[in-house]
Write a protein that holds these residues in place. Structure first.
Motif, PDB file in Angstrom:
ATOM      1  N   GLU A 155     -17.372   4.581   5.608  1.00 37.74           N
ATOM      2  CA  GLU A 155     -17.158   4.414   4.291  1.00 37.74           C
ATOM      3  C   GLU A 155     -15.621   3.454   4.523  1.00 37.74           C
ATOM      4  O   GLU A 155     -14.758   3.987   5.259  1.00 37.74           O
ATOM      5  N   PRO A 156     -15.584   2.405   3.770  1.00 37.28           N
ATOM      6  CA  PRO A 156     -14.475   1.746   3.609  1.00 37.28           C
ATOM      7  C   PRO A 156     -13.178   2.515   3.532  1.00 37.28           C
ATOM      8  O   PRO A 156     -13.298   3.435   2.673  1.00 37.28           O
ATOM      9  N   ALA A 157     -12.200   2.217   3.954  1.00 36.44           N
ATOM     10  CA  ALA A 157     -10.714   2.821   3.747  1.00 36.44           C
ATOM     11  C   ALA A 157     -10.393   2.241   2.362  1.00 36.44           C
ATOM     12  O   ALA A 157     -10.801   1.054   1.768  1.00 36.44           O
ATOM     13  N   GLN A 158      -9.403   2.970   1.552  1.00 36.45           N
ATOM     14  CA  GLN A 158      -9.032   2.347   0.519  1.00 36.45           C
ATOM     15  C   GLN A 158      -7.405   2.054   0.531  1.00 36.45           C
ATOM     16  O   GLN A 158      -6.783   3.056   1.037  1.00 36.45           O
ATOM     17  N   HIS A 159      -7.125   1.144   0.187  1.00 34.46           N
ATOM     18  CA  HIS A 159      -5.432   0.560  -0.033  1.00 34.46           C
ATOM     19  C   HIS A 159      -5.182   0.811  -1.135  1.00 34.46           C
ATOM     20  O   HIS A 159      -5.276  -0.222  -2.033  1.00 34.46           O
ATOM     21  N   ILE A 160      -4.355   1.890  -1.600  1.00 34.57           N
ATOM     22  CA  ILE A 160      -3.942   1.904  -3.047  1.00 34.57           C
ATOM     23  C   ILE A 160      -2.508   1.511  -3.098  1.00 34.57           C
ATOM     24  O   ILE A 160      -1.591   2.101  -2.404  1.00 34.57           O
ATOM     25  N   SER A 161      -2.242   0.478  -3.845  1.00 34.86           N
ATOM     26  CA  SER A 161      -1.106  -0.191  -3.951  1.00 34.86           C
ATOM     27  C   SER A 161       0.009   0.573  -4.726  1.00 34.86           C
ATOM     28  O   SER A 161      -0.461   1.698  -5.623  1.00 34.86           O
ATOM     29  N   THR A 207       0.943  -1.114   0.202  1.00 35.92           N
ATOM     30  CA  THR A 207       0.091  -0.081   0.197  1.00 35.92           C
ATOM     31  C   THR A 207       0.765   1.271  -0.022  1.00 35.92           C
ATOM     32  O   THR A 207       1.819   1.518   0.865  1.00 35.92           O
ATOM     33  N   ALA A 208       0.703   2.214  -0.924  1.00 31.91           N
ATOM     34  CA  ALA A 208       1.335   3.411  -1.126  1.00 31.91           C
ATOM     35  C   ALA A 208       0.475   4.268  -0.178  1.00 31.91           C
ATOM     36  O   ALA A 208       1.085   4.935   0.715  1.00 31.91           O
ATOM     37  N   ILE A 209      -0.609   4.436  -0.834  1.00 35.88           N
ATOM     38  CA  ILE A 209      -1.509   5.421   0.018  1.00 35.88           C
ATOM     39  C   ILE A 209      -2.842   4.716   0.580  1.00 35.88           C
ATOM     40  O   ILE A 209      -3.590   4.043   0.092  1.00 35.88           O
ATOM     41  N   LEU A 210      -2.847   5.069   2.052  1.00 34.70           N
ATOM     42  CA  LEU A 210      -4.135   4.397   2.694  1.00 34.70           C
ATOM     43  C   LEU A 210      -5.169   5.452   2.637  1.00 34.70           C
ATOM     44  O   LEU A 210      -4.857   6.309   3.679  1.00 34.70           O
ATOM     45  N   PHE A 211      -6.172   5.413   2.053  1.00 30.57           N
ATOM     46  CA  PHE A 211      -7.146   6.619   2.331  1.00 30.57           C
ATOM     47  C   PHE A 211      -8.036   6.273   3.243  1.00 30.57           C
ATOM     48  O   PHE A 211      -9.005   5.288   3.073  1.00 30.57           O
ATOM     49  N   GLU A 212      -8.134   7.023   4.164  1.00 30.63           N
ATOM     50  CA  GLU A 212      -9.355   6.890   5.379  1.00 30.63           C
ATOM     51  C   GLU A 212     -10.398   8.365   5.098  1.00 30.63           C
ATOM     52  O   GLU A 212      -9.880   9.129   5.431  1.00 30.63           O
ATOM     53  N   MET A 264      -3.685   8.940   4.358  1.00 26.49           N
ATOM     54  CA  MET A 264      -4.231  10.043   3.916  1.00 26.49           C
ATOM     55  C   MET A 264      -5.582  10.136   4.569  1.00 26.49           C
ATOM     56  O   MET A 264      -6.383   9.260   4.298  1.00 26.49           O
ATOM     57  N   PHE A 265      -5.586  11.241   5.201  1.00 24.56           N
ATOM     58  CA  PHE A 265      -7.089  11.409   6.174  1.00 24.56           C
ATOM     59  C   PHE A 265      -8.083  12.762   5.711  1.00 24.56           C
ATOM     60  O   PHE A 265      -7.681  13.531   5.610  1.00 24.56           O
ATOM     61  N   GLU A 266      -9.230  12.300   5.121  1.00 23.74           N
ATOM     62  CA  GLU A 266      -9.935  13.162   4.538  1.00 23.74           C
ATOM     63  C   GLU A 266     -10.783  13.980   5.538  1.00 23.74           C
ATOM     64  O   GLU A 266     -11.065  15.259   5.460  1.00 23.74           O
ATOM     65  N   GLY A 267     -10.744  13.478   6.896  1.00 19.34           N
ATOM     66  CA  GLY A 267     -11.833  14.113   7.926  1.00 19.34           C
ATOM     67  C   GLY A 267     -11.134  15.121   8.870  1.00 19.34           C
ATOM     68  O   GLY A 267     -10.214  15.800   8.330  1.00 19.34           O
ATOM     69  N   VAL A 268     -11.723  15.153   9.995  1.00 22.26           N
ATOM     70  CA  VAL A 268     -11.398  16.184  10.944  1.00 22.26           C
ATOM     71  C   VAL A 268     -11.289  15.489  12.288  1.00 22.26           C
ATOM     72  O   VAL A 268     -11.948  14.500  12.505  1.00 22.26           O
ATOM     73  N   PRO A 269     -10.615  16.061  13.192  1.00 21.59           N
ATOM     74  CA  PRO A 269     -10.420  15.274  14.499  1.00 21.59           C
ATOM     75  C   PRO A 269     -11.547  15.161  15.509  1.00 21.59           C
ATOM     76  O   PRO A 269     -11.875  14.299  16.293  1.00 21.59           O
TER      77      PRO A 269
END
Ligand code: PRX
Length: 635
Positions: A91-97, A80-85, A315-320
């Motif tokens: 919503e499921p996380a994305q594991h982008i290789s 995984t290069a980018i792990l998108f949360e 990489m996190f799209e959200g807020v704390p």
């Protein structure tokens, strides 16, 4: 001993000494060992801080995306290069290789080309924290286009200023964005901005919220259908070491935002080297930096530094705070995050929420904690250390700037003993000095002064887009022959550095750099405002908050002050963004000025800080009488 990774304190001192005594040899070894070059350099470094001109790895040819993507395909293609949360935890996380990222970047690069973008063209990226943001950044780099990412919290006016300053030919945006419980209409902000811009030919629109948005015929294009048709192979443009990689705007104490220009080879080498060392990244680690890619921290330590090391970067799209204040810790547990890098302002906000949000989650995967963007206070440091790191994770307090491209002063975890509130020691290649107000270097230990750097490092910005003279004046004129940071610092008995804050009119609010000038200009647009001045004052969570002193025109004096305050803040939000709103607005009859008409911010700052017992000699002011009035009516 590997040139690339420092493993203990003794090695740090050895490597540091080498980097100062023989900098060219040192950086040549680092560059040689760990990167893919199309052609080796002819000369490691040439520099002249009086011009100022700095060149690293001159003559070398490369493409940074071959270093971030292609070369990992063989051994790390499925990693995984980018792990998108996503923003929504359901919503499921994305594991982008690495392989998938490679293909997506190449497709995007082909779309850019098909839309008429080529080497040297400027592309403005105004996207939320979704994978397309990282992909579009890398796609630009793939074809040699210069990306200019604008943080998607900036207003349409701020966006337009940045697009126009560098004559961007294209804007990449989305149909909208999610931020916590809010949905933001980004496309509308772009449409408004483009009313003021004449150079943009194409707007590519990614879908994120599936909203119906108006698409301007001939200009606006949905991204996905173009990607679907594009080939997943795109030959990398062969770049010169000193070709610009990107522009990133930062606030100045005066005038327009400064488009800092970063170039290719030095930036790559330095961000990769510092990422490896400051975060001691190991192959299976899951690294998470909570910054937005719209800031330098995201450029260097979400995208380029980690990917150049073949890391997994979250990489996190959200807020704390969404859906509740446990979100960060839930993400740490869910993805078994090993390095966690955030801003003191976030730590202070999280520390106020009570430990139940922390204790619900298993944080045992964490190895290293980091902070960046502003000084961290003692209390926040200890909370972070005790409750998040459980006393076993070193905290790297990393000091650097948009202009420096990478971290300059920071502990190396497990090597440099940390000390609360201290960024500790310079990284290899960095030669900090403290200067007094007469321009002399302050020698020795247990001293303080203005922080300057006396020798070039590979990732320093090379110029301000379109205004080299401003670059010289801002950074190289205060102390000739040295780069001036704008920060004050102290050096303790052990030689450790503590950054004490800005010494100019830049104010750091919640880790965001805000210049006073554009905010004052926004306030002054109000029809009943005659003049204004902004200063910072300490704030428990934001670090600093903004205090505005405003002189009204006679027409304003009869109006409701609270309504006016709201209108002024709405103007600021519209011109700059909500982050620049004022916490306090005091209406005054005058501002303290010198006889030459300059506002004495020092006095205003002291009053805002409730420190007005000792204002110094104010008798030389043009209007000393206003000082008393301002003190009496302070908020
Ligand atoms: O004042 C320093 C502060 O942030 C400024 C740079 O802001 P910017 O260009 O937005 O980059 C922020 C992210 C690199 C600096 O001049 N600053 C940054 N890191 C620290 C800091 N102040 C104290 N301690 C730090 N670790």
């Amino acid at each position: 001993m590997s040139t690339f990774q420092i493993k203990n304190l003794e090695e740090y001192f050895q490597v540091y000494r080498k980097s100062v005594e023989t900098p060219e040899l040192f950086w040549a070894e680092v560059a040689e060992e760990h990167f893919l070059w199309r052609k080796r350099w002819d000369k490691v470094l040439s520099w002249d801080f009086s011009k100022p001109e700095v060149k690293w790895f001159e003559g070398a040819k490369l493409n940074i995306t071959e270093n971030c993507l292609d070369r990992h395909l063989l051994n790390r293609g499925d990693k995984t290069a980018i792990l998108f949360e996503p923003n929504d935890p359901n919503e499921p996380a994305q594991h982008i290789s690495y392989r998938e990222l490679y293909e997506r970047v190449n497709k995007f690069a082909n779309v850019l080309k098909a839309q008429g973008i080529g080497k040297g063209d400027r592309v403005c990226i105004y996207l939320p924290m979704i994978p397309e943001l990282a992909v579009s950044v890398l796609a630009c780099a793939r074809i040699g286009a210069i990306h200019s990412v604008v943080f998607a919290g900036f207003s349409s006016t701020a966006l337009a200023t940045r697009i126009n300053d560098s004559d961007c030919k294209m804007v990449i945006t989305s149909d909208g964005s999610y931020r916590g419980g809010k949905v933001i209409d980004l496309k509308k902000i772009v449409d408004d901005a483009l009313e003021e811009c004449s150079t943009v030919e194409t707007v590519l629109v990614a879908k994120r919220i599936q909203a119906e948005v108006p698409m301007k015929e001939g200009r606006d294009k949905w991204l996905q259908p173009l990607l679907d048709e594009a080939s997943s192979e795109c030959a990398a443009e062969v770049m010169d070491a000193e070709d610009p990689l990107f522009i990133l705007y930062t606030s100045g104490s005066t005038g327009r935002p400064k488009g800092m220009v970063h170039t290719t080879a030095g930036y790559m080498v330095y961000t990769a080297y510092t990422f490896k060392n400051v975060f001691q990244y190991e192959e299976d680690d899951i690294y998470w930096c909570t910054a937005d890619i719209g800031w330098i921290t995201g450029h260097s330590y979400i995208v380029y530094g980690p990917l150049a090391n073949g890391a997994t970067t979250l990489m996190f799209e959200g807020v704390p705070s969404y859906p509740d204040w446990g979100r960060f810790w839930q993400v740490v547990e869910k993805h078994k995050v090993t390095q966690f890098y955030t801003a003191p302002t976030a730590i202070r906000a999280l520390a106020r929420q009570g430990l139940e949000y922390v204790e619900k989650y298993d944080l045992s995967s964490l190895k290293i904690l980091g902070t960046v963007g502003e000084p961290i206070n003692d209390e926040a440091w200890h909370w972070y250390n005790n409750h998040i790191g459980k006393g076993r994770c070193p905290i790297v307090d990393t000091w650097w700037q948009t202009e420096t491209g990478g971290i300059l002063i920071s502990p190396i975890p497990f090597s440099t003993p940390t000390k609360p509130t201290f960024a500790t020691l310079p990284l290899p290649g960095i030669q900090p000095v403290l200067m007094d107000t007469d321009g002399k270097e302050v020698q020795g230990r247990s001293v303080s002064g203005r922080l300057a750097i006396k020798f070039p490092w590979p990732s320093m910005a090379r110029t301000i887009w379109g205004d080299h003279e401003r670059y010289r004046e801002t950074y190289f004129s205060a102390f000739p022959g040295k780069y001036f940071t704008g920060d004050g610092a102290l050096r303790d008995a052990e030689g450790y550095y503590r950054i004490t804050g800005r010494v100019d009119d830049v104010i750091i609010v919640s880790g965001h750099n805000l210049g006073t000038a554009p905010i004052e200009a926004a306030i002054n647009e109000h029809p009943v405002v005659a003049e204004s001045a902004i200063v910072g004052f300490p704030h428990e969570i934001k670090g600093n908050a903004l205090y505005g002193y405003v002189i009204l025109k006679p027409a304003g004096e009869a109006l409701d002050p609270d309504a006016l305050r709201k209108e002024i803040n709405a103007l600021i939000a519209g011109q700059i963004g909500p982050i620049a709103k004022l916490d306090k607005i005091q209406f005054v009859s005058g501002l303290p000025k010198t006889r030459s008409g300059k506002i004495m911010r020092r006095i205003l700052r002291k009053i805002a800080n409730n420190d007005f017992e000792n204002l110094g000699d104010i008798s030389t002011l043009l209007n000393p009488e206003v000082v008393e009035e301002i003190i009496k009516n302070r908020l």
